[in-house]
Scaffold this active site. Structure first.
Site, PDB file in Angstrom:
ATOM      1  N   CYS A  59      -5.706 -16.702 -18.516  1.00 31.05           N
ATOM      2  CA  CYS A  59      -6.495 -15.996 -19.517  1.00 31.05           C
ATOM      3  C   CYS A  59      -7.700 -15.367 -18.817  1.00 31.05           C
ATOM      4  CB  CYS A  59      -6.955 -16.979 -20.591  1.00 31.05           C
ATOM      5  SG  CYS A  59      -8.001 -16.187 -21.815  1.00 31.05           S
ATOM      6  N   CYS A  62     -11.156 -17.138 -20.718  1.00 35.29           N
ATOM      7  CA  CYS A  62     -11.567 -18.529 -20.541  1.00 35.29           C
ATOM      8  C   CYS A  62     -10.651 -19.193 -19.530  1.00 35.29           C
ATOM      9  CB  CYS A  62     -11.483 -19.269 -21.880  1.00 35.29           C
ATOM     10  SG  CYS A  62      -9.785 -19.597 -22.386  1.00 35.29           S
ATOM     11  N   HIS A  76      -1.614 -18.979 -26.647  1.00 34.13           N
ATOM     12  CA  HIS A  76      -3.051 -19.075 -26.407  1.00 34.13           C
ATOM     13  C   HIS A  76      -3.768 -17.805 -26.884  1.00 34.13           C
ATOM     14  CE1 HIS A  76      -6.831 -19.965 -24.282  1.00 34.13           C
ATOM     15  NE2 HIS A  76      -6.782 -18.717 -23.829  1.00 34.13           N
ATOM     16  N   CYS A 168      19.955  14.044  37.295  1.00 30.42           N
ATOM     17  CA  CYS A 168      20.710  13.354  36.248  1.00 30.42           C
ATOM     18  C   CYS A 168      20.194  11.930  36.066  1.00 30.42           C
ATOM     19  CB  CYS A 168      22.198  13.355  36.546  1.00 30.42           C
ATOM     20  SG  CYS A 168      22.626  12.757  38.174  1.00 30.42           S
ATOM     21  N   HIS A 461      27.028  10.672  40.197  1.00 31.39           N
ATOM     22  CA  HIS A 461      26.487  11.366  39.034  1.00 31.39           C
ATOM     23  C   HIS A 461      26.233  10.347  37.937  1.00 31.39           C
ATOM     24  CE1 HIS A 461      25.640  14.495  36.263  1.00 31.39           C
ATOM     25  NE2 HIS A 461      26.676  14.217  35.489  1.00 31.39           N
TER      26      HIS A 461
END
Lengths: 512, 93
Positions: A59, A62, A76, A168, A461
């Site tokens: 709440c 309160c 409530h 490469c 390569h």
């Protein structure tokens, strides 16, 4: 729905301010201190039914906690006429008069600040939030209304690289780095900010990512990158054929040194690393290798942990192969035939031999000992280097034996806590300390790039296989990019293998 | 007073950590986006004024069934670990 709350909430704020919300939030929604967490643990129960779940609300007027599912907070609100409540899971505000949750900009700002504070108090880094564009980003998006959509067969992210004369070796490493998922995310998210953009290699890499993902399909020429590498790693300068592995390590080193120089705190630290460096290279590529030297006389263990960027694996028969780790192993054996064989051998305890006595820290005498390497900390990208080039005093040769490697790799068997458990007797409490988090961690990796060397030692390569969009493979041969099958990748010779961790853990000091 | 596992995790801050982990996992696996799309659809069908409760009633079971098993398993494992670790700590003190 607007984010200006509702008339009821505004009336409440006018009367009592935002303090009630702030207090509830900092204690019971996201606790910002240890004290708050204890309070939350003890008192966050529905006052009617004692449940801690079922959408608990507090709440706002309160001190009352009530669950929503069984209607206790509603009850409530009705009896007390307290019509505003805070959801304790997310911090949203429920207005019973409006009959729904309401959003309020002012309170959202409070909530955000509290999240940050909670994350800080738990040293969790920053909590995840969905991306909200800044004003600057909104401008950019408006100015550039065209969006690029990545569809299944899209070839975005793929570009050939012109060979500048035996380059490469560079091209294939660049392809592997560009297709490293986390590195891509870092650079495409504009995370590198630099005071010296002209000479900075990291900036060059950053702009490379832009080029790769620009949608342009023409092959790229990496002359600027090559030049920068030549200036920063002099031993690679010249038009000779270089070793791709050497180039890979040199590149990481140059990038790492650059990042270190202009380092800024990275917002998301992925995991501890032994380098204590936050740079993106170390976050992704650095792991920790544990070396245990066990004295054969007193069984004293001396442990050191060293950072590594890659793992070089011997391919020759176990006994008397070249290199520094030429010591005899306990079990002699033939040459390895798979990556797992290699890793098993790499992490096996080896006898250092009678000619290499080491002073033991425990018994202070020179004794024969065994040495074992294991993975203390796994990097996010695990790079394996199959030592196909053998250099010895007699001859240099290339080992072309087939080494099988899997698409999915689990590194768990090679972790320190696992290996030491089976082999030499590590201290029991040490074992426990590791076991706690390490035993349950996920150490699965998946293959995302393979670099191959075709040809002989003198003339060869390099080509690369790279994975794109989860499970599509492409072969990158300089300027030529062709689609490949997984089978082609897995049956290739393999020189450098790159694996990416499948599941990432968050946070440096994360408790999770 | 005997503390429940839930309380133990809240006290140590583990629950916040685990919640954060879950959040990120659900984002990573696309669950969040999926659920977002489902919600958008429902809002389109039912009009903007649909209440949170009504939306929740329509989305929950679909959203739950879409949580991947691996995520559930990971969370379960981690929760177990944390509880065991907390138990160890209690023994030591």
């Amino acid at each position: 729905m607007s984010d200006h709350g509702c008339i009821h909430l505004n009336n409440f704020k006018a009367a009592k301010g935002i303090q009630p919300y702030k207090v509830i939030h900092s204690f019971f929604v996201t606790s910002t201190s240890n004290e708050a967490r204890v309070r939350k643990a003890v008192s966050c129960l529905c006052h009617t039914c004692k449940s801690y779940k079922d959408r608990l609300h507090s709440c706002l007027h309160c001190i009352f906690f009530g669950c929503y599912v069984k209607g206790h907070i509603q009850e409530h609100a009705k009896t007390k006429k307290h019509f505003l409540a805070v959801d304790l899971c997310y911090g949203n505000i429920l207005c019973f008069q409006c009959g729904d949750y309401v959003y309020d900009r002012e309170l959202l700002v409070v909530a955000k600040a509290q999240w940050s504070e909670t994350a800080k108090s738990l040293s969790l880094g920053e909590f995840y939030r969905t991306w909200e564009p800044s004003l600057y980003e909104v401008e950019l998006l408006k100015k550039n209304p065209r969006r690029r959509r990545v569809v299944e067969n899209s070839t975005i992210g793929l570009r050939g690289l012109i060979n500048l004369g035996s380059t490469c070796f560079m091209n294939c490493i660049v392809q592997a780095l560009i297709h490293t998922p986390l590195l891509r995310d870092y650079f495409l998210a504009d995370r590198h900010h630099c005071p010296q953009p002209n000479r900075c290699l990291v900036c060059e890499v950053s702009s490379l990512f832009q080029e790769f993902y620009s949608g342009n399909k023409a092959p790229l020429i990496l002359h600027k990158l090559l030049h920068l590498i030549w200036t920063h790693a002099r031993h690679l300068a010249g038009y000779e054929q270089q070793d791709a592995h050497e180039f890979f390590i040199a590149t990481l080193d140059v990038l790492h040194r650059h990042c270190e120089q202009y380092s800024q705190v990275a917002p998301l630290i992925v995991k501890d690393n032994p380098h204590h460096c936050n740079c993106i290279i170390d976050q992704i590529f650095t792991g920790g290798l544990q070396s245990d030297v066990v004295c054969q006389a007193c069984n004293g263990v001396s442990t050191t942990i060293d950072p590594f960027w890659d793992i070089s694996l011997d391919l020759g028969p176990t006994a008397g192969s070249g290199g520094p780790s030429s010591g005899l192993s306990k079990e002699g054996g033939g040459a390895p035939t798979s990556l797992l064989d290699c890793l098993e051998r790499f992490t096996r305890a080896e006898h250092l031999g009678s000619s290499a006595k080491i002073k033991c820290n425990n018994c202070q005498t020179y004794q024969e000992s065994t040495k074992q390497l294991t993975m203390k900390q796994l990097p996010i990208v695990a790079s394996f280097h199959l030592k196909r080039f053998e250099h010895s005093s007699i001859q240099d040769k290339k080992i072309s034996t087939f080494i099988s490697f899997p698409e999915q790799l689990d590194m768990t068997p090679f972790m320190s806590h696992r290996r030491n458990g089976n082999n030499n007797s590590a201290a029991p409490n040490g074992l426990h300390k590791n076991g706690e988090d390490a035993a349950f961690s996920d150490n699965r990796y998946s293959l995302f790039a393979v670099i191959n060397h075709e040809g002989s030692l003198e003339t060869g390569h390099y080509t690369a296989f790279i994975r794109q969009q989860r499970d599509q493979w492409f072969k990158c041969d300089d300027h030529l990019i062709t689609r490949a099958r997984l089978k082609d990748v897995l049956t290739s010779e393999g020189y450098l293998l790159f694996y990416h961790k499948q599941i990432l853990e968050y946070g440096r000091n994360s408790k999770v | 007073m005997k503390t429940s596992p839930h309380q133990t995790l809240v006290k140590a801050g583990d629950r916040d950590g685990l919640k954060e982990l879950l959040r990120r996992r659900l984002v990573e696996c696309g669950w969040r986006d999926e659920v977002k799309l489902i919600c958008k659809e429902i809002i389109k069908e039912n009009g903007q004024d649909i209440t949170y409760d009504a939306l929740l009633a329509m989305v929950t079971s679909r959203a739950r069934s879409r949580v991947p098993d691996v995520v559930k398993k990971e969370l379960l494992q981690k929760i177990k670990n944390q509880l065991l670790a907390q138990e160890e700590k209690l023994k030591l003190t």
